[in-house]
Motif scaffolding. Structure first.
Motif, PDB file in Angstrom:
ATOM      1  N   ALA A   1       0.770  -1.145  -0.138  1.00  0.00           N
ATOM      2  CA  ALA A   1      -0.161  -0.091  -0.241  1.00  0.00           C
ATOM      3  C   ALA A   1       0.671   1.373   0.337  1.00  0.00           C
ATOM      4  CB  ALA A   1      -1.012   0.065   1.278  1.00  0.00           C
ATOM      5  N   ASN A   2       2.271   1.165   0.230  1.00  0.00           N
ATOM      6  CA  ASN A   2       3.156   2.265   0.265  1.00  0.00           C
ATOM      7  C   ASN A   2       2.445   3.181   1.408  1.00  0.00           C
ATOM      8  OD1 ASN A   2       5.410   3.819  -0.013  1.00  0.00           O
ATOM      9  ND2 ASN A   2       4.308   5.158  -1.721  1.00  0.00           N
ATOM     10  N   ARG A   3       2.364   2.755   2.729  1.00  0.00           N
ATOM     11  CA  ARG A   3       1.943   3.518   3.696  1.00  0.00           C
ATOM     12  C   ARG A   3       2.861   3.229   4.880  1.00  0.00           C
ATOM     13  NH1 ARG A   3      -0.140   5.145   0.122  1.00  0.00           N
ATOM     14  NH2 ARG A   3      -2.233   6.137  -0.204  1.00  0.00           N
ATOM     15  N   VAL A   4       3.374   4.274   5.580  1.00  0.00           N
ATOM     16  CA  VAL A   4       3.943   3.862   7.094  1.00  0.00           C
ATOM     17  C   VAL A   4       2.708   4.015   7.969  1.00  0.00           C
ATOM     18  CG1 VAL A   4       5.102   5.205   8.505  1.00  0.00           C
ATOM     19  CG2 VAL A   4       5.984   5.357   6.038  1.00  0.00           C
ATOM     20  N   LEU A   5       2.871   3.047   8.920  1.00  0.00           N
ATOM     21  CA  LEU A   5       1.854   2.961   9.975  1.00  0.00           C
ATOM     22  C   LEU A   5       2.435   3.073  11.284  1.00  0.00           C
ATOM     23  CD1 LEU A   5       0.663  -0.540   8.455  1.00  0.00           C
ATOM     24  CD2 LEU A   5      -0.312   1.635   7.958  1.00  0.00           C
ATOM     25  N   VAL A   6       1.477   3.929  11.937  1.00  0.00           N
ATOM     26  CA  VAL A   6       1.733   4.070  13.553  1.00  0.00           C
ATOM     27  C   VAL A   6       0.446   3.813  14.010  1.00  0.00           C
ATOM     28  CG1 VAL A   6       2.114   5.886  15.136  1.00  0.00           C
ATOM     29  CG2 VAL A   6       3.459   5.908  13.024  1.00  0.00           C
ATOM     30  N   ASN A   7       0.624   3.361  15.330  1.00  0.00           N
ATOM     31  CA  ASN A   7      -0.551   2.633  15.965  1.00  0.00           C
ATOM     32  C   ASN A   7      -0.697   3.584  17.488  1.00  0.00           C
ATOM     33  OD1 ASN A   7      -2.391   0.862  17.663  1.00  0.00           O
ATOM     34  ND2 ASN A   7      -1.970  -0.491  16.171  1.00  0.00           N
ATOM     35  N   THR A   8      -1.772   3.955  17.717  1.00  0.00           N
ATOM     36  CA  THR A   8      -2.235   4.291  18.809  1.00  0.00           C
ATOM     37  C   THR A   8      -3.464   4.440  19.270  1.00  0.00           C
ATOM     38  OG1 THR A   8      -1.841   6.623  20.036  1.00  0.00           O
ATOM     39  CG2 THR A   8      -3.067   6.681  17.745  1.00  0.00           C
ATOM     40  N   ALA A   9      -4.164   4.930  20.403  1.00  0.00           N
ATOM     41  CA  ALA A   9      -5.442   4.645  21.029  1.00  0.00           C
ATOM     42  C   ALA A   9      -6.298   6.127  20.546  1.00  0.00           C
ATOM     43  CB  ALA A   9      -5.591   4.610  22.342  1.00  0.00           C
ATOM     44  N   ARG A  10      -7.481   6.086  20.269  1.00  0.00           N
ATOM     45  CA  ARG A  10      -8.159   7.174  20.247  1.00  0.00           C
ATOM     46  C   ARG A  10      -8.089   8.054  21.482  1.00  0.00           C
ATOM     47  NH1 ARG A  10     -10.200   7.679  15.004  1.00  0.00           N
ATOM     48  NH2 ARG A  10     -11.054   5.747  14.213  1.00  0.00           N
ATOM     49  N   GLY A  11      -8.166   9.358  21.154  1.00  0.00           N
ATOM     50  CA  GLY A  11      -8.177  10.293  22.068  1.00  0.00           C
ATOM     51  C   GLY A  11      -6.707  10.892  22.524  1.00  0.00           C
ATOM     52  N   ARG A  12      -5.986  10.199  22.251  1.00  0.00           N
ATOM     53  CA  ARG A  12      -4.338  10.545  22.387  1.00  0.00           C
ATOM     54  C   ARG A  12      -4.014  11.616  21.433  1.00  0.00           C
ATOM     55  NH1 ARG A  12      -1.241   4.876  23.348  1.00  0.00           N
ATOM     56  NH2 ARG A  12      -2.326   4.461  25.531  1.00  0.00           N
ATOM     57  N   ARG A  13      -2.993  12.607  22.033  1.00  0.00           N
ATOM     58  CA  ARG A  13      -2.678  13.957  21.223  1.00  0.00           C
ATOM     59  C   ARG A  13      -2.390  13.406  19.737  1.00  0.00           C
ATOM     60  NH1 ARG A  13      -4.169  17.994  20.847  1.00  0.00           N
ATOM     61  NH2 ARG A  13      -4.383  18.071  23.088  1.00  0.00           N
ATOM     62  N   LYS A  14      -1.535  12.280  19.539  1.00  0.00           N
ATOM     63  CA  LYS A  14      -1.338  12.154  18.011  1.00  0.00           C
ATOM     64  C   LYS A  14      -2.321  11.929  17.288  1.00  0.00           C
ATOM     65  CE  LYS A  14       0.979   8.126  19.083  1.00  0.00           C
ATOM     66  NZ  LYS A  14       1.189   8.208  20.510  1.00  0.00           N
ATOM     67  N   GLU A  15      -3.258  11.304  17.745  1.00  0.00           N
ATOM     68  CA  GLU A  15      -4.473  10.956  17.005  1.00  0.00           C
ATOM     69  C   GLU A  15      -5.424  12.223  16.828  1.00  0.00           C
ATOM     70  OE1 GLU A  15      -9.043  10.035  16.556  1.00  0.00           O
ATOM     71  OE2 GLU A  15      -8.013  10.517  18.390  1.00  0.00           O
ATOM     72  N   LYS A  16      -5.340  13.095  17.842  1.00  0.00           N
ATOM     73  CA  LYS A  16      -6.190  14.429  17.948  1.00  0.00           C
ATOM     74  C   LYS A  16      -5.597  15.368  16.654  1.00  0.00           C
ATOM     75  CE  LYS A  16      -7.943  14.513  22.453  1.00  0.00           C
ATOM     76  NZ  LYS A  16      -7.813  15.159  23.824  1.00  0.00           N
ATOM     77  N   ASN A  17      -4.183  15.533  16.750  1.00  0.00           N
ATOM     78  CA  ASN A  17      -3.294  16.229  15.900  1.00  0.00           C
ATOM     79  C   ASN A  17      -3.721  16.011  14.565  1.00  0.00           C
ATOM     80  OD1 ASN A  17      -2.559  17.684  18.090  1.00  0.00           O
ATOM     81  ND2 ASN A  17      -0.373  17.004  17.838  1.00  0.00           N
ATOM     82  N   VAL A  18      -3.396  14.592  14.192  1.00  0.00           N
ATOM     83  CA  VAL A  18      -3.539  14.431  12.924  1.00  0.00           C
ATOM     84  C   VAL A  18      -5.081  14.552  12.224  1.00  0.00           C
ATOM     85  CG1 VAL A  18      -1.790  12.780  12.863  1.00  0.00           C
ATOM     86  CG2 VAL A  18      -3.905  11.715  13.060  1.00  0.00           C
ATOM     87  N   GLY A  19      -6.152  14.367  13.052  1.00  0.00           N
ATOM     88  CA  GLY A  19      -7.361  14.533  12.732  1.00  0.00           C
ATOM     89  C   GLY A  19      -7.701  16.077  12.184  1.00  0.00           C
ATOM     90  N   ARG A  20      -6.866  16.900  12.912  1.00  0.00           N
ATOM     91  CA  ARG A  20      -7.210  18.300  12.781  1.00  0.00           C
ATOM     92  C   ARG A  20      -6.346  18.484  11.395  1.00  0.00           C
ATOM     93  NH1 ARG A  20      -5.688  19.572  16.757  1.00  0.00           N
ATOM     94  NH2 ARG A  20      -3.580  20.147  16.520  1.00  0.00           N
ATOM     95  N   ASN A  21      -4.938  18.157  11.424  1.00  0.00           N
ATOM     96  CA  ASN A  21      -4.132  18.356  10.532  1.00  0.00           C
ATOM     97  C   ASN A  21      -3.214  17.178   9.922  1.00  0.00           C
ATOM     98  OD1 ASN A  21      -1.815  19.372   8.995  1.00  0.00           O
ATOM     99  ND2 ASN A  21      -1.224  21.081  10.543  1.00  0.00           N
ATOM    100  N   PRO A  22      -3.320  16.647   8.838  1.00  0.00           N
ATOM    101  CA  PRO A  22      -3.079  15.530   8.521  1.00  0.00           C
ATOM    102  C   PRO A  22      -1.545  15.448   8.020  1.00  0.00           C
ATOM    103  CG  PRO A  22      -4.398  16.303   6.790  1.00  0.00           C
ATOM    104  CD  PRO A  22      -4.363  17.292   7.846  1.00  0.00           C
ATOM    105  N   LYS A  23      -0.976  16.427   8.065  1.00  0.00           N
ATOM    106  CA  LYS A  23       0.606  16.863   7.684  1.00  0.00           C
ATOM    107  C   LYS A  23       1.389  16.349   8.549  1.00  0.00           C
ATOM    108  CE  LYS A  23      -0.031  18.942   3.558  1.00  0.00           C
ATOM    109  NZ  LYS A  23       0.353  18.206   2.431  1.00  0.00           N
ATOM    110  N   VAL A  24       2.492  15.220   8.211  1.00  0.00           N
ATOM    111  CA  VAL A  24       3.179  14.738   9.443  1.00  0.00           C
ATOM    112  C   VAL A  24       4.616  14.641   8.980  1.00  0.00           C
ATOM    113  CG1 VAL A  24       1.133  13.752  10.772  1.00  0.00           C
ATOM    114  CG2 VAL A  24       2.436  12.497   8.745  1.00  0.00           C
ATOM    115  N   SER A  25       5.400  14.248  10.059  1.00  0.00           N
ATOM    116  CA  SER A  25       6.686  13.627   9.330  1.00  0.00           C
ATOM    117  C   SER A  25       7.346  12.700  10.528  1.00  0.00           C
ATOM    118  CB  SER A  25       7.635  14.866   9.133  1.00  0.00           C
ATOM    119  OG  SER A  25       7.978  15.249  10.599  1.00  0.00           O
ATOM    120  N   LEU A  26       8.234  11.913  10.224  1.00  0.00           N
ATOM    121  CA  LEU A  26       8.663  10.999  11.064  1.00  0.00           C
ATOM    122  C   LEU A  26      10.213  10.636  10.607  1.00  0.00           C
ATOM    123  CD1 LEU A  26       8.750   7.519  10.150  1.00  0.00           C
ATOM    124  CD2 LEU A  26       6.446   8.039  10.470  1.00  0.00           C
TER     125      LEU A  26
END
Length: 135
Positions: free
Chosen positions: A42-67
């Motif tokens: 799928a050419n996707r990098v995957l990160v796993n978290t729990a709903r409600g955590r800061r990462k999940e909230k942040n990407v829900g609002r702004n999908p631009k990320v880096s790692l």
């Protein structure tokens, strides 16, 4: 769109930690060390978290990320990804966190899964720019 070069796929098969950067509501970056995976097909990098955590909230609002991740055996060998989250899904997320727990912790199931308040979620990142280095 870019992809992870094949000669760096091994970093996603070992106990390699990544630093995952998202944007806070005030526009400042938030960086978290995370377990990381790569879905080659799928050419996707995957990160796993729990709903409600800061990462999940942040990407829900702004999908631009880096790692970025550094080879644990050679600190001059690295992969850096800039991209966009194109999916947040609970489908397969529990199985995925258990797979990561086997790799990173040597256990069959992610500890404390039943104690978490939010459901597990996969953050699927489409790589837009990939930089690599070889020591």
């Amino acid at each position: 769109m870019d992809s992870i070069p094949e000669q760096f796929h091994d970093l996603f098969e070992r106990e390699t930690f990544a630093h995952f950067a998202t944007m806070m509501p005030d526009g400042t970056p938030q960086v978290t060390p995370v377990w990381v995976d790569y879905d080659v097909e799928a050419n996707r990098v995957l990160v796993n978290t729990a709903r409600g955590r800061r990462k999940e909230k942040n990407v829900g609002r702004n999908p631009k990320v880096s790692l970025s991740m550094v080879d644990p055996d050679d600190p001059y060998r690295f992969v850096s990804v800039r991209g966009e989250v194109d999916e947040l899904t609970e489908e397969g997320a529990v199985e995925h966190i258990n797979e990561l727990a086997r790799r990173y912790m040597g256990v069959e199931e992610y500890p404390g899964l039943d104690d978490e308040e939010g459901a597990r979620v996969q953050i699927c990142i489409r790589p837009e720019a990939v930089a690599t280095g070889q020591g």
